[in-house]
Structures are given as structure tokens and as C-alpha cells.
Scaffold this motif. Sequence first.
Motif, PDB file in Angstrom:
ATOM      1  N   GLY A  74     -25.210 -20.052  32.230  1.00  0.00           N
ATOM      2  CA  GLY A  74     -25.559 -18.842  32.947  1.00  0.00           C
ATOM      3  C   GLY A  74     -26.816 -19.001  33.770  1.00  0.00           C
ATOM      4  O   GLY A  74     -27.490 -20.044  33.729  1.00  0.00           O
ATOM      5  N   ARG A 134     -21.884 -18.721  34.841  1.00  0.00           N
ATOM      6  CA  ARG A 134     -20.936 -17.961  34.019  1.00  0.00           C
ATOM      7  C   ARG A 134     -21.373 -16.507  33.874  1.00  0.00           C
ATOM      8  O   ARG A 134     -20.547 -15.619  33.671  1.00  0.00           O
ATOM      9  CB  ARG A 134     -20.833 -18.600  32.631  1.00  0.00           C
ATOM     10  CG  ARG A 134     -20.210 -19.983  32.605  1.00  0.00           C
ATOM     11  CD  ARG A 134     -18.711 -19.930  32.891  1.00  0.00           C
ATOM     12  NE  ARG A 134     -17.993 -19.077  31.976  1.00  0.00           N
ATOM     13  CZ  ARG A 134     -17.538 -19.461  30.774  1.00  0.00           C
ATOM     14  NH1 ARG A 134     -17.733 -20.718  30.371  1.00  0.00           N
ATOM     15  NH2 ARG A 134     -16.875 -18.626  30.006  1.00  0.00           N
ATOM     16  N   ILE A 153     -19.572 -11.625  39.032  1.00  0.00           N
ATOM     17  CA  ILE A 153     -20.049 -12.372  37.863  1.00  0.00           C
ATOM     18  C   ILE A 153     -20.662 -11.382  36.871  1.00  0.00           C
ATOM     19  O   ILE A 153     -21.445 -10.515  37.274  1.00  0.00           O
ATOM     20  CB  ILE A 153     -21.098 -13.424  38.283  1.00  0.00           C
ATOM     21  CG1 ILE A 153     -20.475 -14.434  39.239  1.00  0.00           C
ATOM     22  CG2 ILE A 153     -21.687 -14.130  37.061  1.00  0.00           C
ATOM     23  CD1 ILE A 153     -21.492 -15.372  39.881  1.00  0.00           C
ATOM     24  N   ASP A 164     -17.902 -20.721  25.715  1.00  0.00           N
ATOM     25  CA  ASP A 164     -16.559 -20.421  25.230  1.00  0.00           C
ATOM     26  C   ASP A 164     -16.472 -20.554  23.711  1.00  0.00           C
ATOM     27  O   ASP A 164     -15.814 -19.744  23.038  1.00  0.00           O
ATOM     28  CB  ASP A 164     -15.535 -21.348  25.893  1.00  0.00           C
ATOM     29  CG  ASP A 164     -15.373 -21.059  27.382  1.00  0.00           C
ATOM     30  OD1 ASP A 164     -15.535 -19.882  27.767  1.00  0.00           O
ATOM     31  OD2 ASP A 164     -15.113 -21.991  28.153  1.00  0.00           O
TER      32      ASP A 164
END
Length: 407
Positions: A27, A88, A118, A225
Motif C-alpha cells: 500500500g 493496493r 483504490i 492477501d
Amino acid sequence: MKQTARILSTYSADTFGVCSALYKLGGMVVIHDPSGCNSTYTTHDEPRWFSKPSQIFVSALTEQDAILGNDAKLIADIEAAAKELHPRFICLIPSQIAHMIATDCRAICRILEKKTGIPAFTLPTNSMHYYERGIYFALQKLADLACQSLSESDAAPAPAAPDWLSEESLARCVQAKAPAPLCVNVLGATPLDFAMNGSIASIQRWLEARGCRVTSCWAMDSDLDTILASHRADLNLVVSYGGLGAARVLREHAGIPYLVGLPFPQLQPIDTPSNAPSNALAGRPAYIIGETVFAESLARALETALGLPRAAITAIVPMETDSELLQPGTLCLTDECELMPTLRKAGLIIADPLYEPICPPSAAFVPLPHIAFSGRLYEKNIPNLIEAAPFAAFVQKILRTLRQNDV
């Protein structure tokens, strides 16, 4: 004078705790502040920066923008960077100035989401609190994201009172899951507390040797993830106060119980003439200064190794914590004016080397560097105390210091 650091350093700020917790997750973290904050973090408090930089930015807020307002420039700069770097997520965190002028970071994040597509969010930082608070908020937010797709039926009943980590408490969890391996999330791991000395890998090996499978580590060794899928785990292990908020969210929404603590080696009491540690202390208190879970866990392990009675070593916690983590007798002392009178009576003090100037010469001082306090100054001297050999060497160092000091 309270809240004044005349001699001591200060712990890393809550904004830096957020940066550390989100560092490896792909991020973009933007500190809304005048220039300087990001360089302080990356050069002093982030040992990963020189091997693998992350998307850590500062907004370079000017005096004119602070007085007159210029959110459009901030939004445009973040939008341009996001379109180039494709993070991300975007995390916008205010420091003192942005907090004092009441910048509406939530509204800015909503605008950024619409402009970039985003996910964007903010956290309630202000650089006036310590790093553990920032880690707490960052990991709690990740837990919210991990659980957002779960229904209320997923929150199975969990034990009412979380237990501290021990061979027995973990064995009960492993046996309840057998014959399948117990899937464990490690919560609250950042270099600010654990350095880059292999201690997190040692914790993972310790768990695996006892029938566990480490499914995620929040947030040093796992990607985004993996963390977002970790609501399927069977147990959370909270290794610092920073992981407590995430553990509570996962317990409430995913029904995952948690244990608190660090697996320091449980050595047999060292054979010393006439019980040397007790004689050397001569009834004077022994203190460990540091993060709550680390200091509490280390105190209990050292009491066993040194043959001292339980609660002979007291943890002093100088940063944010929670009453759930505090053992009986633990002291929450932050300022020099609070610490110095207490330390004046000590026979043994284990703390970062920068604490030594306020410690009395009569006390045996054993340095244990902490990156969140002294930065990278003593990084190479931080032992991996999860492993038996470095832990035994540290115990011997305490004994030598007690003898040399002749407390």
C-alpha cells in the motif's frame, strides 16, 4: 516537569507505527505533515528501508497551506502518485499540524477512492502518541477488512478470558484441533519491537515444533492477501500490544480465540553459589523497561532462569498499553520525573542503553536495545532471545553484571 524529555530519548511516534505495520503490504502510506517525518522514520526506525523501500510519503505541508488550506494540492499529489505506482490501498495519516488544523482526512480518503478506484482510509494518529498505538490502529483496520465479508454466524463462541502463552495453554489448543494442525496468526510483529534478528522466524519455528501451522504474521512476513484470508485461522498469538486490537476484532467477528505472550526459553535455574542473584539484589527490586508483552514475558522467563521467585522482576511500561495485558505489580511510567525516583531503589535494571543516564550507579544495568527507542544505533547488539543459546548468554550477562556491580 511532566511530559518533558530532558535526558531521555522518546519512543517512535504513532505515525511511524502505522508505517511499520503496513510496510510490506503493497500500500501507499502518506504522512500529512511538513517535510522531515518520513526521513526520520526511514533512516532511524526502519531497518528494512535500505534493502527494500516501501511507498512511504510525506505531504510536505507548508505554513501557508496549513493556515489557508489547500487540500486540493494534497489530493492531486496523492492521485498522481497512486496512478503511477498502483498501490493496493492508500492510508493517509495526520501528524501534529494536520491534527491541530482539523484536516478532514476521512473526506479526503473518500475523494481519493472515487478518483483512483483504490481503497483509501485514514487512522486517528497525531504524532503525540507512541508507536504501539499506531501499530494497534493499523492492524485493527486490517482485521476489520479481513472480517468485512463475514456474517454474524461466523463468530463462534470464544473463551471469555484470553490466557497468557505457555506450553500448557498452547497444548490445550493443539489437542482441541488434533489431528489437524492448529492454524495460528501471529499478531503485532514489527521491527520496532523485534528488530531483524530472526526472532519472528524463531517464534514461527517454536509454534511449528508444537503442532501448529503459522498461517500469517501481522505484519513482517505476510502479504496483504494472506492477512486478509487469515480469518480462517484457529488461534491468534498476540506478541505485542499493537496486535491486541486485531485479536479482539477477529475474536468478535470470526470467533478466533487468542493467547498473549512470547515463547522465551524456560531454562532450569542456573546453579550459582548461595543463590547469587537473590543475594546480589539483597531485597532490592529488579526492573525491565519495554513494551508490555515483551517485558512481561521476559520477566517471567528470567525469574525462572535466575531462580528468583515469581514477581521478583517488575515490568515498567513507558508507552501505550491495555489493562488486559498488565500483570499484578506492573508499573506504567512514562516521564523522567516518574521513572527516576522508582529506578533509584533498583538493584537490577534491564533496558535500552539510552536509559542508563537516569539509572543510579548502585544498580546493575544490563543493556537490551529497543529499535523503537534508540533507533538503529544499537541494532547489531539486539539478541534473539527466543533462541535458547542467546537467551542463556543473556542470563549469564545479567549474572556477570550483578557480580561486577556488587549490588
